[in-house]
Write a protein that holds these residues in place. Structure first.
Motif, PDB file in Angstrom:
ATOM      1  N   UNK A   1       0.825  -1.212   0.000  1.00  0.00           N
ATOM      2  CA  UNK A   1       0.000   0.000   0.000  1.00  0.00           C
ATOM      3  C   UNK A   1       0.855   1.256   0.000  1.00  0.00           C
ATOM      4  N   UNK A   2       1.909   1.233  -0.776  1.00  0.00           N
ATOM      5  CA  UNK A   2       2.794   2.385  -0.875  1.00  0.00           C
ATOM      6  C   UNK A   2       2.548   3.134  -2.175  1.00  0.00           C
ATOM      7  N   UNK A   3       3.353   4.164  -2.418  1.00  0.00           N
ATOM      8  CA  UNK A   3       3.204   4.974  -3.621  1.00  0.00           C
ATOM      9  C   UNK A   3       3.658   4.221  -4.864  1.00  0.00           C
ATOM     10  N   UNK A   4       3.136   4.607  -5.990  1.00  0.00           N
ATOM     11  CA  UNK A   4       3.523   4.021  -7.267  1.00  0.00           C
ATOM     12  C   UNK A   4       5.035   4.152  -7.454  1.00  0.00           C
ATOM     13  N   UNK A   5       5.680   3.059  -7.810  1.00  0.00           N
ATOM     14  CA  UNK A   5       7.124   3.059  -8.042  1.00  0.00           C
ATOM     15  C   UNK A   5       7.947   2.674  -6.836  1.00  0.00           C
TER      16      UNK A   5
ATOM     17  N   UNK B   1      -4.904   2.985 -14.815  1.00  0.00           N
ATOM     18  CA  UNK B   1      -4.314   3.781 -13.738  1.00  0.00           C
ATOM     19  C   UNK B   1      -3.428   2.896 -12.877  1.00  0.00           C
ATOM     20  N   UNK B   2      -2.199   3.320 -12.661  1.00  0.00           N
ATOM     21  CA  UNK B   2      -1.339   2.719 -11.643  1.00  0.00           C
ATOM     22  C   UNK B   2      -1.524   3.559 -10.383  1.00  0.00           C
ATOM     23  N   UNK B   3      -2.050   2.973  -9.315  1.00  0.00           N
ATOM     24  CA  UNK B   3      -2.463   3.798  -8.174  1.00  0.00           C
ATOM     25  C   UNK B   3      -1.823   3.412  -6.843  1.00  0.00           C
ATOM     26  N   UNK B   4      -1.168   2.275  -6.765  1.00  0.00           N
ATOM     27  CA  UNK B   4      -0.365   1.901  -5.608  1.00  0.00           C
ATOM     28  C   UNK B   4       0.897   1.216  -6.117  1.00  0.00           C
ATOM     29  N   UNK B   5       1.817   0.913  -5.220  1.00  0.00           N
ATOM     30  CA  UNK B   5       3.091   0.330  -5.650  1.00  0.00           C
ATOM     31  C   UNK B   5       2.948  -1.049  -6.270  1.00  0.00           C
ATOM     32  N   UNK B   6       1.884  -1.776  -5.931  1.00  0.00           N
ATOM     33  CA  UNK B   6       1.646  -3.094  -6.520  1.00  0.00           C
ATOM     34  C   UNK B   6       0.222  -3.231  -7.033  1.00  0.00           C
TER      35      UNK B   6
ATOM     36  N   UNK C   1       4.707  -0.493 -16.480  1.00  0.00           N
ATOM     37  CA  UNK C   1       5.907   0.331 -16.599  1.00  0.00           C
ATOM     38  C   UNK C   1       5.978   1.382 -15.506  1.00  0.00           C
ATOM     39  N   UNK C   2       4.831   1.928 -15.122  1.00  0.00           N
ATOM     40  CA  UNK C   2       4.809   2.881 -14.010  1.00  0.00           C
ATOM     41  C   UNK C   2       5.145   2.183 -12.692  1.00  0.00           C
ATOM     42  N   UNK C   3       4.643   0.953 -12.496  1.00  0.00           N
ATOM     43  CA  UNK C   3       4.980   0.224 -11.275  1.00  0.00           C
ATOM     44  C   UNK C   3       6.468  -0.092 -11.224  1.00  0.00           C
ATOM     45  N   UNK C   4       7.105  -0.181 -12.396  1.00  0.00           N
ATOM     46  CA  UNK C   4       8.548  -0.401 -12.456  1.00  0.00           C
ATOM     47  C   UNK C   4       9.333   0.889 -12.243  1.00  0.00           C
ATOM     48  N   UNK C   5       8.623   1.967 -11.962  1.00  0.00           N
ATOM     49  CA  UNK C   5       9.286   3.223 -11.616  1.00  0.00           C
ATOM     50  C   UNK C   5       9.564   4.147 -12.775  1.00  0.00           C
ATOM     51  N   UNK C   6       9.034   3.843 -13.959  1.00  0.00           N
ATOM     52  CA  UNK C   6       9.221   4.717 -15.112  1.00  0.00           C
ATOM     53  C   UNK C   6       8.145   5.802 -15.147  1.00  0.00           C
ATOM     54  N   UNK C   7       8.425   7.000 -15.561  1.00  0.00           N
ATOM     55  CA  UNK C   7       9.760   7.539 -15.799  1.00  0.00           C
ATOM     56  C   UNK C   7      10.070   8.483 -14.635  1.00  0.00           C
ATOM     57  N   UNK C   8      11.135   8.180 -13.883  1.00  0.00           N
ATOM     58  CA  UNK C   8      11.526   8.943 -12.706  1.00  0.00           C
ATOM     59  C   UNK C   8      10.475   8.852 -11.602  1.00  0.00           C
ATOM     60  N   UNK C   9       9.900   7.659 -11.446  1.00  0.00           N
ATOM     61  CA  UNK C   9       8.891   7.436 -10.410  1.00  0.00           C
ATOM     62  C   UNK C   9       9.295   6.289  -9.505  1.00  0.00           C
ATOM     63  N   UNK C  10      10.591   6.207  -9.180  1.00  0.00           N
ATOM     64  CA  UNK C  10      11.102   5.131  -8.352  1.00  0.00           C
ATOM     65  C   UNK C  10      12.306   4.457  -8.976  1.00  0.00           C
ATOM     66  N   UNK C  11      12.450   4.598 -10.277  1.00  0.00           N
ATOM     67  CA  UNK C  11      13.636   4.147 -11.000  1.00  0.00           C
ATOM     68  C   UNK C  11      14.335   5.380 -11.546  1.00  0.00           C
ATOM     69  N   UNK C  12      15.541   5.620 -11.111  1.00  0.00           N
ATOM     70  CA  UNK C  12      16.257   6.848 -11.461  1.00  0.00           C
ATOM     71  C   UNK C  12      16.647   6.859 -12.933  1.00  0.00           C
TER      72      UNK C  12
END
Length: 263
Positions: free
Chosen positions: A43-47, A156-161, A195-206
């Motif tokens: 239940x964390x933020x996306x990414x 919509x990607x709305x939580x980390x998982x 892709x958003x859950x994988x942190x793209x773009x600049x949402x958890x993956x640098x």
């Protein structure tokens, strides 16, 4: 690189929710063995779980609990395409498993993200467990409640998982003249949201290079990339669609994922 599908009637493929708050009263659940399971990690933020999804360090396997309402089941082709996408990018020595199941809910014409979160909390059964990471996705028959006459959100990607796919809206668009097939559009939306859950773009993956389209949030500046933000305001299908190929990640996004533990 193949020409990507470009849809000028859609508030493209994602509306990534970056600031999901956690309800402290819902951070634990009880499993079938009457043991308390901590679900706060889901239940964390996306990414926030990008590295855990990409690498083999903390979780060597990943499971997908994909649920759908009657008539909104994603196609076999879509799921096969998604599996290919996952295997190309994730390092999971213990494997990748996708489980599909139909659910019965009180149907609604529209859903807010708050309502989607509440629905997930009611029906989700799988959470991170030991070396296994869990991801939840739901395919709904209603539309996103913030759609306008100029644009419709498909996912919509709305939580980390967690992510939601507005399947009925996808079917409506894919059924139009000159539109891509349902499986092409489904796959594009599904891959994009993950892709958003994988942190793209600049949402958890640098990012390893400057390719974030900051005007459109967490998206790539490369036009043919899966993570490109396509026409969020409503020209309609005036320019139709070029090609029928599912967009892929460009090399810049792939480099970002590799830097964070992916392939």
């Amino acid at each position: 690189m193949a020409k990507s599908v470009k849809i000028f009637s859609i508030l493209f493929l994602s509306f990534c929710i970056q600031n999901c708050s956690k309800d402290k009263s819902e951070e634990t659940a009880v499993n079938n063995e009457d043991q308390t399971t901590d679900i706060s990690e889901n239940k964390k933020n996306v990414g926030a779980s990008a590295n855990d999804m990409l690498s083999n360090e903390n979780f060597n396997s990943i499971e997908f609990e994909l649920v759908y309402v009657s008539g909104m089941k994603p196609s076999t082709t879509t799921i096969s395409n998604f599996e290919t996408f996952l295997n190309e990018r994730l390092n999971k020595s213990g494997g990748i498993n996708i489980e599909l199941k139909e659910i019965e809910i009180t149907n609604k014409e529209t859903y807010s993200i708050t309502e989607v979160r509440t629905l997930e909390d009611e029906i989700r059964t799988k959470y991170n467990d030991g070396n296994k990471l869990s991801v939840f996705g739901i395919f709904l028959d209603g539309a996103y409640d913030e759609n306008t006459d100029n644009g419709s959100v498909l996912g919509v990607a709305y939580r980390n998982t967690s992510f939601v796919i507005f399947e009925e809206t996808i079917k409506q668009f894919s059924g139009r003249a000159l539109a891509p097939s349902t499986s092409v559009l489904e796959t594009t939306v599904l891959n994009h949201e993950f892709g958003h859950l994988l942190g793209l773009v600049n949402a958890g993956t640098t990012p390893q290079s400057d390719h974030q389209d900051e005007v459109h949030g967490r998206h790539c500046t490369t036009e043919d990339c899966l993570m490109y933000w396509t026409a969020e305001t409503g020209e309609g299908l005036l320019n139709s669609i070029s090609g029928g190929t599912i967009p892929s990640l460009d090399e810049l996004c792939i480099q970002d994922l590799r830097s964070n533990g992916g392939k």
